[in-house]
Design a protein around this motif. Structure first.
Motif, PDB file in Angstrom:
ATOM      1  N   HIS A 272       0.655 -30.934  59.390  1.00  0.00           N
ATOM      2  CA  HIS A 272       0.196 -32.087  58.603  1.00  0.00           C
ATOM      3  C   HIS A 272       0.037 -31.676  57.140  1.00  0.00           C
ATOM      4  CE1 HIS A 272      -3.439 -29.792  59.482  1.00  0.00           C
ATOM      5  NE2 HIS A 272      -3.970 -30.334  58.406  1.00  0.00           N
TER       6      HIS A 272
ATOM      7  N   ASP B 135      -2.813 -32.312  53.979  1.00  0.00           N
ATOM      8  CA  ASP B 135      -4.180 -32.799  53.791  1.00  0.00           C
ATOM      9  C   ASP B 135      -4.101 -33.945  52.779  1.00  0.00           C
ATOM     10  OD1 ASP B 135      -4.933 -30.791  55.484  1.00  0.00           O
ATOM     11  OD2 ASP B 135      -6.107 -29.664  54.013  1.00  0.00           O
TER      12      ASP B 135
ATOM     13  N   HIS C 177       1.172 -27.728  56.966  1.00  0.00           N
ATOM     14  CA  HIS C 177       0.540 -26.604  57.657  1.00  0.00           C
ATOM     15  C   HIS C 177       0.022 -26.974  59.044  1.00  0.00           C
ATOM     16  CE1 HIS C 177      -2.603 -28.714  55.417  1.00  0.00           C
ATOM     17  NE2 HIS C 177      -3.488 -28.248  56.286  1.00  0.00           N
TER      18      HIS C 177
HETATM   19 FE   LIG Z   1      -5.267 -29.314  57.013  1.00  0.00          FE
END
Ligand SMILES: [Fe+2]
Length: 246
Positions: free
Chosen positions: A128, A130, A188
């Motif tokens: 994903h 952030d 990540h």
């Molecule tokens: Fe994350």
């Protein structure tokens, strides 16, 4: 030693100009192996143990499984962790890396400073970004605190850079290791935990503009309630935290 002194000491030993060059060369990603001193790591690990009763566990098939403790609990019980999150020298350092004026998230955000516990076999989080729900950019600091696992923080650099090959790094986040990145740029994941293993990390979120459209705030709160901290923590404790810091 105060949190501010310990942060200042860690920063004294760092070549900030070269850290900044590396951060930008890696498309806004920097990893500092075992960088925070024991004077900070030891009390933070003690706080990891203290707030264990407040862990909220979640399972979202094919995306994530694990436990978390929100900012609201840390605010009450984890002064070293919250001290690091708010340490002016640390925020100045991150601002110097990015070249932007960063600040902590507003007090009503349970993710702003939170602990993530990987304690059961298979605990993980899939790939994903952030993604920022704020009007400005959002940056993540990930701090390793407990590392007794075969799990890796897998980072794919240059994921959305046209014409550039993705470069993958698989990091062990040892106690005191600090990873810093622009949340919209680093793709990540955390690989699944094995049997009899444990991994605990802390994340600190900073923003350039703490404003958020109310609709995005609602979507963000729903996501946090379902995927991370539970409805009581997200919707009731956010009011308490907002009042406490005003
Ligand atoms: Fe994350």
């Amino acid at each position: 030693m105060t949190v501010a002194d310990a942060v200042a000491r860690a920063l004294d030993g760092l070549d900030i100009a070269s850290a900044r060059t590396t951060y930008w060369d890696q498309n806004e990603f920097l990893s500092l192996e075992r960088w925070l001193p024991p004077a900070l790591v030891e009390p933070m690990v003690a706080e990891v143990e203290r707030v264990r009763p407040a862990i909220n566990r979640n399972f979202i098939p094919r995306h994530k499984k694990g436990g978390s403790v929100s900012f609201y609990t840390l605010l009450e019980q984890a002064p070293t962790i919250v001290g690091l999150y708010r340490a002016p020298a640390f925020i100045e350092f991150l601002s110097a890396l990015t070249g932007r004026s960063l600040q902590p998230c507003p007090p009503g955000d349970p993710h702003s400073c939170a602990l993530y516990y990987y304690t059961e076999p298979g605990d993980h989080i899939g790939f994903h970004f952030d993604t920022s729900y704020y009007k400005g950019a959002r940056y993540t600091v990930l701090v390793g605190l407990v590392e007794r696992s075969s799990s890796r923080l897998v980072c794919q650099l240059y994921k959305s850079v046209p014409g550039r090959a993705v470069e993958e790094r698989a990091l062990t986040t040892h106690p005191g290791t600090v990873v810093f990145f622009n949340g919209d740029k680093l793709w990540h994941s955390i690989t699944p935990l094995g049997e009899n293993e444990e991994r605990v990390s802390l994340t600190l979120e900073y923003v350039t503009d703490p404003a958020m459209h109310p609709v995005k705030r609602f979507v963000s709160n729903m996501k946090d309630a379902i995927a991370y901290f539970g409805f009581r923590r997200v919707f009731l404790d956010s009011r308490k935290a907002t009042r406490a810091t005003q």
